[in-house]
Write a protein that holds these residues in place. Structure first.
Motif, PDB file in Angstrom:
ATOM      1  N   LYS A   1      -7.775  -2.918 -72.720  1.00 54.76           N
ATOM      2  CA  LYS A   1      -8.669  -2.940 -73.887  1.00 54.76           C
ATOM      3  C   LYS A   1      -9.985  -2.233 -73.580  1.00 54.76           C
ATOM      4  CE  LYS A   1      -6.862  -7.074 -76.108  1.00 54.76           C
ATOM      5  NZ  LYS A   1      -7.155  -8.439 -76.545  1.00 54.76           N
ATOM      6  N   THR A   2     -10.503  -2.434 -72.374  1.00 56.28           N
ATOM      7  CA  THR A   2     -11.725  -1.733 -71.967  1.00 56.28           C
ATOM      8  C   THR A   2     -11.468  -0.233 -71.925  1.00 56.28           C
ATOM      9  OG1 THR A   2     -12.472  -3.640 -70.702  1.00 56.28           O
ATOM     10  CG2 THR A   2     -13.467  -1.519 -70.144  1.00 56.28           C
ATOM     11  N   TYR A   3     -10.318   0.163 -71.410  1.00 56.79           N
ATOM     12  CA  TYR A   3      -9.926   1.568 -71.364  1.00 56.79           C
ATOM     13  C   TYR A   3      -9.909   2.169 -72.773  1.00 56.79           C
ATOM     14  CZ  TYR A   3      -6.594   5.467 -71.251  1.00 56.79           C
ATOM     15  OH  TYR A   3      -5.964   6.678 -71.430  1.00 56.79           O
ATOM     16  N   GLU A   4      -9.237   1.493 -73.700  1.00 54.76           N
ATOM     17  CA  GLU A   4      -9.152   2.005 -75.072  1.00 54.76           C
ATOM     18  C   GLU A   4     -10.529   2.056 -75.735  1.00 54.76           C
ATOM     19  OE1 GLU A   4      -4.626   0.743 -76.318  1.00 54.76           O
ATOM     20  OE2 GLU A   4      -6.158  -0.830 -76.296  1.00 54.76           O
ATOM     21  N   HIS A   5     -11.349   1.062 -75.450  1.00 51.33           N
ATOM     22  CA  HIS A   5     -12.700   1.028 -76.008  1.00 51.33           C
ATOM     23  C   HIS A   5     -13.535   2.184 -75.443  1.00 51.33           C
ATOM     24  CE1 HIS A   5     -15.392  -1.211 -78.533  1.00 51.33           C
ATOM     25  NE2 HIS A   5     -16.342  -1.131 -77.606  1.00 51.33           N
ATOM     26  N   ALA A   6     -13.424   2.433 -74.137  1.00 50.85           N
ATOM     27  CA  ALA A   6     -14.169   3.529 -73.505  1.00 50.85           C
ATOM     28  C   ALA A   6     -13.755   4.882 -74.074  1.00 50.85           C
ATOM     29  CB  ALA A   6     -13.975   3.495 -71.990  1.00 50.85           C
ATOM     30  N   LEU A   7     -12.485   5.046 -74.378  1.00 44.94           N
ATOM     31  CA  LEU A   7     -12.023   6.297 -74.994  1.00 44.94           C
ATOM     32  C   LEU A   7     -12.660   6.491 -76.365  1.00 44.94           C
ATOM     33  CD1 LEU A   7      -8.202   6.330 -74.115  1.00 44.94           C
ATOM     34  CD2 LEU A   7      -9.983   7.842 -73.192  1.00 44.94           C
TER      35      LEU A   7
ATOM     36  N   LEU B   1     -15.529   5.251 -77.439  1.00 45.59           N
ATOM     37  CA  LEU B   1     -16.980   5.433 -77.334  1.00 45.59           C
ATOM     38  C   LEU B   1     -17.361   6.772 -76.713  1.00 45.59           C
ATOM     39  CD1 LEU B   1     -18.067   1.868 -76.177  1.00 45.59           C
ATOM     40  CD2 LEU B   1     -18.295   2.876 -78.458  1.00 45.59           C
ATOM     41  N   GLY B   2     -16.436   7.420 -76.052  1.00 50.73           N
ATOM     42  CA  GLY B   2     -16.720   8.655 -75.317  1.00 50.73           C
ATOM     43  C   GLY B   2     -16.648   8.354 -73.833  1.00 50.73           C
ATOM     44  N   TRP B   3     -15.677   8.846 -73.168  1.00 55.80           N
ATOM     45  CA  TRP B   3     -15.343   8.512 -71.783  1.00 55.80           C
ATOM     46  C   TRP B   3     -16.535   8.690 -70.857  1.00 55.80           C
ATOM     47  CZ3 TRP B   3     -11.643   5.762 -69.939  1.00 55.80           C
ATOM     48  CH2 TRP B   3     -11.294   5.835 -68.588  1.00 55.80           C
TER      49      TRP B   3
END
Length: 179
Positions: free
Chosen positions: A58-64, A66-68
């Motif tokens: 979920k953090t990974y998907e959220h970071a994508l 927001l802009g990696w």
């Protein structure tokens, strides 16, 4: 041996996101004249010190969305879901956490940062895989949302190693986990 740091950003009342997973509140508009000002050089030096990141899906998907922010540093995403990426620096992992740290990462990296989310953070703590916790408090009380620590069902003794107050009102606490 690698050092594993759990890093989390939290509201003063312990939330890492609103219930709808919104994190727009994470940018402080407060001012504290005695606080440290981070320069671009400070940020660059810190980012160079981190060898790799570990996060949940979920953090990974959220970071994508927001802009990696992790550039080309190696990132290990702990997930049981089939996820895809075009980035060569991202690896997906679905095994045991101790195996990930002790057999996969420990020999390759010195400074591993575990950056989210709360379920994964609790699992790392329960398996005694964290050496230190760095928590950055944003000067806001949300009143509700996703808790950083909720019902972890264990006690961990910590040693305060550092405190940094920033000029934007954020405060960072660094704790060593006593073993």
């Amino acid at each position: 041996m690698a050092k594993v740091t759990l890093h989390m950003v939290s509201s003063l009342d312990g939330f890492i996101a609103k219930k709808d997973e919104d994190v727009s509140w994470m940018h402080s508009k407060d001012t504290y004249r005695e606080g440290k000002t981070l320069s671009e050089d400070d940020i660059e030096q810190f980012l160079k010190s981190v060898d790799c990141y570990v996060m949940g899906s979920k953090t990974y998907e959220h970071a994508l969305k927001l802009g990696w922010p992790y550039g080309e540093k190696p990132v290990f995403v702990v997930t049981n879901r089939p996820l895809k990426t075009e980035k060569a620096s991202i690896s997906f992992y679905s095994g045991g956490l101790e195996t990930l740290i002790k057999e996969e990462l420990d020999s390759k990296f010195q400074n591993i940062w575990m950056v989210g989310g709360s379920k994964l953070a609790k699992s790392f703590l329960k398996e005694d895989l964290i050496d230190e916790i760095v928590i950055t408090f944003i000067p806001v009380v949300l009143g509700d949302g996703l808790l950083f620590f909720d019902f972890i069902n264990m006690e961990k003794e910590l040693h305060l190693r550092d405190v940094t107050a920033f000029n934007d009102g954020m405060v960072e606490l660094t704790y060593e986990i006593k073993k």
